[in-house]
Design a protein around this motif. Sequence first.
Motif, PDB file in Angstrom:
ATOM      1  N   ASN A  84       0.822  -1.220   0.000  1.00 26.12           N
ATOM      2  CA  ASN A  84       0.000   0.000   0.000  1.00 26.12           C
ATOM      3  C   ASN A  84       0.851   1.263   0.000  1.00 26.12           C
ATOM      4  O   ASN A  84       0.429   2.293   0.512  1.00 26.12           O
ATOM      5  CB  ASN A  84      -0.956   0.021   1.200  1.00 26.12           C
ATOM      6  N   ARG A  85       2.039   1.188  -0.567  1.00 30.54           N
ATOM      7  CA  ARG A  85       2.888   2.382  -0.690  1.00 30.54           C
ATOM      8  C   ARG A  85       2.661   2.920  -2.103  1.00 30.54           C
ATOM      9  O   ARG A  85       3.479   2.768  -3.008  1.00 30.54           O
ATOM     10  CB  ARG A  85       4.348   2.002  -0.429  1.00 30.54           C
ATOM     11  N   TYR A  86       1.502   3.582  -2.216  1.00 30.66           N
ATOM     12  CA  TYR A  86       0.979   3.867  -3.552  1.00 30.66           C
ATOM     13  C   TYR A  86       1.835   4.862  -4.353  1.00 30.66           C
ATOM     14  O   TYR A  86       2.074   4.652  -5.540  1.00 30.66           O
ATOM     15  CB  TYR A  86      -0.451   4.398  -3.441  1.00 30.66           C
ATOM     16  N   ALA A  87       2.257   5.932  -3.703  1.00 27.18           N
ATOM     17  CA  ALA A  87       2.997   6.944  -4.461  1.00 27.18           C
ATOM     18  C   ALA A  87       4.320   6.371  -4.978  1.00 27.18           C
ATOM     19  O   ALA A  87       4.715   6.629  -6.124  1.00 27.18           O
ATOM     20  CB  ALA A  87       3.261   8.162  -3.580  1.00 27.18           C
ATOM     21  N   GLN A  88       4.974   5.582  -4.150  1.00 25.27           N
ATOM     22  CA  GLN A  88       6.219   4.970  -4.595  1.00 25.27           C
ATOM     23  C   GLN A  88       5.964   3.975  -5.725  1.00 25.27           C
ATOM     24  O   GLN A  88       6.739   3.885  -6.677  1.00 25.27           O
ATOM     25  CB  GLN A  88       6.902   4.239  -3.431  1.00 25.27           C
ATOM     26  N   ALA A 129      -6.149   4.272  -6.083  1.00 26.09           N
ATOM     27  CA  ALA A 129      -6.053   4.168  -4.621  1.00 26.09           C
ATOM     28  C   ALA A 129      -5.642   5.498  -4.000  1.00 26.09           C
ATOM     29  O   ALA A 129      -6.039   5.821  -2.886  1.00 26.09           O
ATOM     30  CB  ALA A 129      -5.043   3.089  -4.239  1.00 26.09           C
ATOM     31  N   MET A 130      -4.845   6.279  -4.744  1.00 22.34           N
ATOM     32  CA  MET A 130      -4.390   7.573  -4.224  1.00 22.34           C
ATOM     33  C   MET A 130      -5.438   8.661  -4.393  1.00 22.34           C
ATOM     34  O   MET A 130      -5.258   9.777  -3.913  1.00 22.34           O
ATOM     35  CB  MET A 130      -3.113   8.001  -4.948  1.00 22.34           C
TER      36      MET A 130
END
Lengths: 493, 783
Positions: A123-127, A155-156
């Motif tokens: 769930n580390r979406y931006a990365q 998701a972001m």
Amino acid sequence: MLLACVLVTAVGCEQHPQAESDLASERGAQATRTQENHRQGVILNNRGALFLQQGSPRRALNTLTQAVELAPDLPDAQFNIGLVQARLGRHDEAVAAFARAAELGFDQVDLYVAQGLSLRAQNRYAQAAAAFDRALQTAPLRADLHLHRGEVLRAMGSLDSALASFDTAARLDTSLGAAHRYRGELLAASGDQHEAALAYERAVRIDPADVTALVGQAEALRRLERFDAATAALQQALSRSPRNSRAHYILASVAEAAGDEHLAASARQNFQRLTEARRHFDQGQVYARRGQFDEAANELSRAIEVDPEFADAWLRLGALRLEDDRPQAAIETLLQVAALWPEYPEVHNLTGEAWLQLGEHDKALAAFAATLAQDPASVAAHIGSGRAHFAEARFSAAQTEFRQALDLDPDAREGYYFLGLVYAQQGRTREAVASIEQCLAVSPDHVEAHYHLGRLLADTGDLPAAREHLIRALALNPDHTRAAQRLAALDGP
Amino acid sequence: MTGGRRAIGLLLFGCLVSVSIVGCGTHDAPPPTATLSGLEAAQQLILSGQWEAATDSLRAVGRTGQAPIEVGLCLAQVQLATGHAGPARRHLDALPAAAHDLPLYRVLRAWLLAASGQSLRSQAAARQILTEYPASIEARVLLARLALQAAATMDLGAARALCLEVLDRVPQHRVAGRMLVEATLRGGDYVEAVSLGQQQSALHPEDGHLQLLVGTAAFWNKDHETASSALRLASDRFAHSYTDRLKALWLLRLVHEDQGGDATDLPPEYQFYYHADPATVPAIPHFVDVADSVGVAKVDRGRGSSWLDYDGDGDWDLFSVGIHVEHGLYRNDGGLFTDQTRALNLADHRGGWGASAADVDDDGDPDLFVTRDAWEGVAPNSLYRNDGEAGFTDIAQAAGVAGPQASFTATWADFDVDGRLDVYVTNGVIADGGANSLHHNDSVNGAVSFTDIAATAGVADTLKGLGCAAGDYDADGWPDIYSVNIGGPNRLYRNQMGASGKLGFVDRAPASGVVFPVEGGYVTFFLDFDNDGSLDLFVATMSGFEDVLRSAVEGRAVEPNRPFLYHNEGDGTFTDVAVLAGLGRSFGTMGAGVGDVDNDGSPDLYLANGGPEMSRLEPNVLFLQRGDGTFADVTQAAGVGNLGKGHGVTFADYDADGDLDLYAGLGGHYNADVWPNALYRNDGPGGASLSVRALIRGRDAIGARVAVHAGARTVHGSVASGLGFGSSNAPTVVAGLARGAADSVVVIWPDGSRDSWTDIPTAGRLTLRPRQEQDKAVSGRNP
């Protein structure tokens, strides 16, 4: 290495001509060692990659770890370690390995894709989005990358960008049903039910078994007040997934709006029944995770009472009783499951395990055979069968089962372990040693494997190696009395 | 002496490894692990809080058959330390009688009592053990745990002292080290907490929890640099602990935002990601916290609140209660508030939990009911009779509603429709077996008197009662009760009076499908969220912080820890539609309120969230209904995401501008966890509304149902007192009309009679009385 450095420093201080010569010689030797290590590292990396391809991630990891110990600057090995860790579900380690690979200059699209997927799993979406962007710089025409990017952007909350990604994915690969389904979800969420229904329709056309798309389509059609079409989509969804509670709920709404009170009531009752049972099931799972077996059993029983066809609840109840050291009770439950859903292989495996615990080896064998009749590739069933044969001293049959398990899963540590015990029983010590060593290659902390290996090596006269494994067994379990006794015997009076 | 016997000998001193290592005074540090037996190694691991490793080691020892009693005790200890009371109990149950006198066995039994909510009994048992075995480390550790709890056993000073005693004997006792820091933090000595945390971190450099405590203490102390550094370290330490890392990242985000930074500016590896809801949201009203400027920013670790017109001047005054602090009664003077607490004899330092208003003596002015003392233990409730200018008088004892019990919330209704308001009270949250009460109002001619008829009426539930609400869900004219139990099934008590002619109730929760949540259920209320004329039901869940954070990043609830929205199907059953309605997330909800804040005719929800832990800074959440039965989280845009621990949230149009404002009682359980209560003024935009106040004999008609018809649309509402955190919204139905105008209003009075009015104002405020009481259709707008 450290020793060499210390020596260099110590000798260098005296500035002796002979020392300079030695230093040069040492440097040359060191360079040779580095080269050799690198060469070995490459070989091990290739071997690890092969293990991974063969579906043996644990062996792959061991091999690749050795590779990077010998050649820490080998980017391919770091990348492969990342892939293995991701395969094993250890995404933290995977991300770290991918980062090391990138630092070492590994710059291929696959790296960024794998990195993005592992980041998304955490769930580390931006990365993850950044990783997919990086991959798309190199491979802008890969539809799957646009799909993944769209997922993380969604998701972001970057909905317009997500929609654009799904559009691109769908355009690049017209067979990518998921892209249309995601488009449908976003369009429906934005209130454009007409376009949403069309997008879902395309997804269903590509994959008629996409129940999520069918239900989404039905919901969009309901909002468009196209009740007949919505009902048709829901019936199609329910024919494929009769326990889809959301489909029942929407069907109730559609039927109510269409004036079909009977259908509405029936669908609503189905929804109530399925969701109530699910609540009890979920609560049972919570209790089970905490070890509150009685409470868990109560909730699971309640789930079954509400919805007697809730196979997962039955199965979980059986497994719970097994976990609670109540094999007889487990069998009673599991036999009911087997009668209701004989096609569930997991039922028979659990039943077999329960019979094994009760010492009823032939019954266990029959249960595992039932699994294998449906799923000849069940590794657990082969190992279970092997254990049952082994307990009855039918070593040849046991050997066959363990071999089959290992053919199916080269990472099946218990397969190697028990096969080793079979060989040992047959007096085939060398093969026994080899098999248990393979067990330890997959699972280095297997206490019993260390113990038996130590015992076997002692029998072969390899006392240093035997001692090493017995010590390891004791380190892992200081109260392993048999290992202590063996070790004491080795050391003599 | 064998290993097992030696261990028993040690256990007799009640201090496990500590005796062998420290108690004998022969070792300053534990001997190297390699020289220890398996059992001793496991005990070392327990001491240093390495539960998984300890379990593995103990199981290995167990397989050898050695020292079964010690292994069983240690396994039980590990299970309890990791929150697994069930397995711990099984381990203890399996031990032979010979183990039952061992101090550790007794400590673990006492700990089990605490795990089942019986903190006071647990504390008494642990104290007894310590008296008999003054050297016992584990008894001290248990007592320290209890002294840290948000319960009647709480004593932060004692917790600190006990931890220091343990650390004096066993400096490496990690749990004691953590608790020492925690106690210091909870006591509000942030600088000391940081210092202690750093000292402990030096002893246990790999311990992420200690870094988390340091980061939390530094954040509270506004030492952003230290907080940021510690939280990054915590995140690194938690590399393999997903939910713990989320805690560190969440706090790091708060630290960063507190400094004025944007969360996305943090390095990617330290970012906390919210999973967004893709659905569109309607126009969002904006709120401004005006509590300070209008004079209601009370700091009382806010609990219940109640809006009432105590002085009969037509505007909404505010009553607010907190823990062990005097109440607040604020008179509304044109939108500014004047504190009348002392002037009106309400400076009761006992404070309270629930705070509801009802006219119990039928004299036309609202009286106040305060429940206490919930988690804090048994204490009498208060019923403050409104004596007009003479102030309020606590008549609870004389009236028969004092208890005492560990009361949490209360809800009012005229259950037997005799014209007098009765009250249902939830009790027993401390697991003392205290039964819920149903106080039947027997008052005659202003002489207030109640009789507890819960037992004969079938509502004397002895589970751990928490939230409750009254409403006629089956529309048979007799109010029913929904009661929430924490750690047990909820009850839907259907009023049988219509069938039997005698006041009695039957629990229909299982048959109606409203048993859940069975574990973290907290507060509740009836509402008609879809305006179909039937009362639906909302139940909030107090989820663990781990589940809340997981839910936030994953975009779905950790089932079944989430709110429940039960749609009334009109056939005696309910359907849980929470997930389909967009409420499928986990929250630590302790208080909740309902009101239509955007005047679109659909009720919205406000969840007051948090938990006792100092590191748990969870924003309250506003869910705006889209009008189609689904909800959107608009917290951030609306400006109501207060991080303070939320409880009694209530709605009222205090400034009479036609939209609902929101009061939020805020504050945690510990001395240091204080936040000023918030009054969020609704600055719109919102549509027009019609505010309907229904009166019977001059008092608010609690239990009345109101339907406002506007064209093809009908807005349904009801007058209630005692909902959410035992609190009361202003007793009006504010019917949002969006851009429409009301055509007619129908009121169903508590006695079942029905009146309707037409020719009513398009918007504004309206007061209605039963036609039989006063043949006057519309009394006109209030000032």
